[in-house]
Design an enzyme around this catalytic site. Structure first.
Site, PDB file in Angstrom:
ATOM      1  N   LYS A   1      -4.013  -9.403  -0.612  1.00 25.39           N
ATOM      2  CA  LYS A   1      -3.200  -9.242  -1.824  1.00 25.39           C
ATOM      3  C   LYS A   1      -1.956 -10.124  -1.811  1.00 25.39           C
ATOM      4  O   LYS A   1      -1.506 -10.570  -2.866  1.00 25.39           O
ATOM      5  CB  LYS A   1      -2.859  -7.770  -2.052  1.00 25.39           C
ATOM      6  CG  LYS A   1      -1.728  -7.233  -1.190  1.00 25.39           C
ATOM      7  CD  LYS A   1      -0.604  -6.672  -2.044  1.00 25.39           C
ATOM      8  CE  LYS A   1       0.697  -6.506  -1.312  1.00 25.39           C
ATOM      9  NZ  LYS A   1       0.805  -6.242   0.074  1.00 25.39           N
TER      10      LYS A   1
ATOM     11  N   LYS B   1       2.740 -12.151   4.453  1.00 14.84           N
ATOM     12  CA  LYS B   1       3.838 -12.085   3.474  1.00 14.84           C
ATOM     13  C   LYS B   1       4.759 -13.296   3.636  1.00 14.84           C
ATOM     14  O   LYS B   1       5.119 -13.953   2.657  1.00 14.84           O
ATOM     15  CB  LYS B   1       4.655 -10.807   3.647  1.00 14.84           C
ATOM     16  CG  LYS B   1       3.862  -9.555   3.324  1.00 14.84           C
ATOM     17  CD  LYS B   1       4.746  -8.321   3.423  1.00 14.84           C
ATOM     18  CE  LYS B   1       3.924  -7.085   3.721  1.00 14.84           C
ATOM     19  NZ  LYS B   1       2.722  -6.920   2.911  1.00 14.84           N
TER      20      LYS B   1
ATOM     21  N   LYS C   1     -12.910  -8.878   8.022  1.00 15.65           N
ATOM     22  CA  LYS C   1     -12.101  -7.785   7.489  1.00 15.65           C
ATOM     23  C   LYS C   1     -12.892  -6.466   7.509  1.00 15.65           C
ATOM     24  O   LYS C   1     -13.875  -6.329   6.767  1.00 15.65           O
ATOM     25  CB  LYS C   1     -11.686  -8.158   6.059  1.00 15.65           C
ATOM     26  CG  LYS C   1     -10.865  -7.128   5.358  1.00 15.65           C
ATOM     27  CD  LYS C   1      -9.413  -7.173   5.784  1.00 15.65           C
ATOM     28  CE  LYS C   1      -8.655  -6.033   5.134  1.00 15.65           C
ATOM     29  NZ  LYS C   1      -7.369  -5.790   5.746  1.00 15.65           N
TER      30      LYS C   1
ATOM     31  N   GLY D   1       0.801  -1.223   0.000  1.00 14.41           N
ATOM     32  CA  GLY D   1       0.000   0.000   0.000  1.00 14.41           C
ATOM     33  C   GLY D   1       0.834   1.272   0.000  1.00 14.41           C
ATOM     34  O   GLY D   1       0.460   2.273  -0.624  1.00 14.41           O
ATOM     35  N   ASN D   2       1.997   1.230   0.691  1.00  9.59           N
ATOM     36  CA  ASN D   2       2.857   2.410   0.766  1.00  9.59           C
ATOM     37  C   ASN D   2       3.361   2.889  -0.580  1.00  9.59           C
ATOM     38  O   ASN D   2       3.711   4.054  -0.743  1.00  9.59           O
ATOM     39  CB  ASN D   2       4.082   2.088   1.616  1.00  9.59           C
ATOM     40  CG  ASN D   2       3.848   2.508   3.039  1.00  9.59           C
ATOM     41  OD1 ASN D   2       3.719   3.690   3.325  1.00  9.59           O
ATOM     42  ND2 ASN D   2       3.749   1.529   3.916  1.00  9.59           N
TER      43      ASN D   2
HETATM   44  P1  ADP Z   1       2.139  -3.582   2.849  1.00  8.97           P
HETATM   45  O1  ADP Z   1       1.304  -2.366   2.707  1.00  8.97           O
HETATM   46  O2  ADP Z   1       3.401  -3.529   2.049  1.00  8.97           O
HETATM   47  O3  ADP Z   1       1.362  -4.856   2.688  1.00  8.97           O
HETATM   48  P2  ADP Z   1       2.227  -4.026   5.735  1.00  8.97           P
HETATM   49  O4  ADP Z   1       2.166  -2.820   6.625  1.00  8.97           O
HETATM   50  O5  ADP Z   1       1.028  -4.885   5.626  1.00  8.97           O
HETATM   51  O6  ADP Z   1       2.740  -3.499   4.328  1.00  8.97           O
HETATM   52  O7  ADP Z   1       3.466  -4.958   6.189  1.00  8.97           O
HETATM   53  C1  ADP Z   1       4.778  -4.419   6.367  1.00  8.97           C
HETATM   54  C2  ADP Z   1       5.001  -4.110   7.843  1.00  8.97           C
HETATM   55  O8  ADP Z   1       5.150  -5.316   8.593  1.00  8.97           O
HETATM   56  C3  ADP Z   1       6.285  -3.364   8.179  1.00  8.97           C
HETATM   57  O9  ADP Z   1       6.154  -1.990   8.001  1.00  8.97           O
HETATM   58  C4  ADP Z   1       6.496  -3.734   9.653  1.00  8.97           C
HETATM   59  O10 ADP Z   1       6.019  -2.705  10.494  1.00  8.97           O
HETATM   60  C5  ADP Z   1       5.633  -4.962   9.885  1.00  8.97           C
HETATM   61  N1  ADP Z   1       6.297  -6.127  10.470  1.00  8.97           N
HETATM   62  C6  ADP Z   1       5.713  -6.963  11.347  1.00  8.97           C
HETATM   63  N2  ADP Z   1       6.544  -7.946  11.734  1.00  8.97           N
HETATM   64  C7  ADP Z   1       7.715  -7.736  11.066  1.00  8.97           C
HETATM   65  C8  ADP Z   1       8.962  -8.437  11.041  1.00  8.97           C
HETATM   66  N3  ADP Z   1       9.162  -9.538  11.751  1.00  8.97           N
HETATM   67  N4  ADP Z   1       9.954  -7.948  10.258  1.00  8.97           N
HETATM   68  C9  ADP Z   1       9.743  -6.836   9.507  1.00  8.97           C
HETATM   69  N5  ADP Z   1       8.574  -6.132   9.493  1.00  8.97           N
HETATM   70  C10 ADP Z   1       7.570  -6.580  10.270  1.00  8.97           C
HETATM   71 MG    MG Z   2      -0.451  -5.295   4.048  1.00  7.59          MG
END
Ligand code: ADP
Ligand code: MG
Length: 313
Positions: A214, A276, A129, A11-12
């Site tokens: 996603k 992820k 959700k 999303g970023n």
């Molecule tokens: P996106 O929008 O890319 O899907 P998310 O916010 O859903 O991003 O996921 C990325 C976030 O996951 C990072 O910004 C971080 O804050 C968080 N995160 C949680 N656990 C971890 C981890 N073990 N290592 C790295 N990031 C983590």
């Molecule tokens: Mg996400």
């Protein structure tokens, strides 16, 4: 040797937290992302791009809610399709311009993609959700009665509609995607996880009010297009153990076995890194490579020089 790479943008890459959702802001962010995708293409790889849509579909739902006295609100699958078109347009145009500037050959096309889910997915029995705008308790009760929505209290901020988040079963249009990749075309597909649809016994399709994660859809897409590498680009350069603690530890190249172990130990938060890593592990389990890294390290990560890479052995 060029690889077949599926790139999933978070999303970023489209809208940063606390940024105003103007078209200009979103286009500028998307341009930053597609400049980097152009570099991956320039390095000789075949690229399929997919992306999130959370804030965008949230705003479309809000527009529908706020304007409902004038224009009838549209169902979520339609809002999802709208967001795919809107984001795909920004990506396609900025990526074409980036490729032109870098003098790289090849077309870019955006596909409006349906993602089939199972009508019997247990997620339909328990919507979880939250989506769209906040309502008061009275409004929430009224919407439950009038529209049959399921409403839930959201962290003391009010009530929101909750919808099912079923597993993606099949991404539609994959043979077309594969043909396009072979024509040296960059394909943008399955945005926001894809438009959720179900098939009846005869195979006839119908949209459903749901959202699909996603990262899970990006995994399905990677499998179905026979990708060599599945890349998840997000806002952190690496995955960490003990994330956010003083002793956090950066993960670089890790084996499937270690990834599974860390997953079981609970290092990856639900709703962010959890899905992820789950997707990265599932792809690596098929004998291929998954990468989780930040946007600007994508090319280096493909060379094995950056990011967290889950390796099959
Ligand atoms: P996106 O929008 O890319 O899907 P998310 O916010 O859903 O991003 O996921 C990325 C976030 O996951 C990072 O910004 C971080 O804050 C968080 N995160 C949680 N656990 C971890 C981890 N073990 N290592 C790295 N990031 C983590
Ligand atoms: Mg996400």
């Amino acid at each position: 040797m060029g690889k077949r790479v599926v790139i999933a943008l978070g999303g970023n890459a489209i809208l940063r937290p606390n940024q105003e959702a103007t078209f200009e802001n979103q286009l500028a962010n998307v341009k930053t992302s597609t400049d980097l995708i152009a570099e991956v293409k320039k390095a000789g790889h075949k690229v399929v791009v997919t992306h999130g849509n959370g804030p965008q579909v949230g705003n479309i739902l809000r527009q529908n809610e706020e304007a409902k006295a004038f224009v009838p609100p549209l169902p979520i699958d339609v809002c999802s399709a709208e967001s795919q078109g809107f984001i795909g347009y920004m990506m396609e145009q900025t990526l074409k311009n980036a490729l032109k500037l870098a003098d790289v050959k090849g077309e870019v096309v955006t596909l409006l993609t349906e993602t089939e889910v199972d009508a019997k997915d247990p997620a339909f029995l328990e919507p979880t959700k939250p989506i769209g705008v906040f309502f008061t308790e009275e409004e929430a009760n009224e919407l439950e009665k009038s529209k049959g929505w399921v409403m839930a209290e959201d962290a003391g901020r009010g009530y929101r509609r909750v919808v099912p988040s079923p597993q993606p079963v099949k991404i539609h249009g994959v043979s077309a995607i594969k043909a396009l990749i072979e024509m040296d075309t960059v394909v943008i597909s399955t945005g926001g996880g894809g438009i959720p649809v179900v098939a009846d016994e005869k195979g006839f399709l119908k949209g459903v009010e749901a959202v699909i994660d996603k990262d899970r859809s990006a995994l399905r897409l990677s499998e179905q297009v026979d990708a060599d590498v599945f890349m998840i680009l997000t806002d952190v350069p690496n995955v960490y153990l003990n994330y956010g603690q003083p002793d956090q530890l950066k993960l670089e190249g890790i084996s499937l076995a270690d990834a599974n172990k860390y997953m079981a130990e609970g290092h990856f938060a639900d709703g962010s890194m959890g899905p992820k890593m789950e997707a990265a592990i599932a792809f690596a389990a098929q004998g291929k490579e998954s990468i989780i890294c930040s946007l600007d390290e994508a090319v280096a990560a493909l060379r094995g020089e950056a990011g967290t890479r889950v390796l099959p052995a």
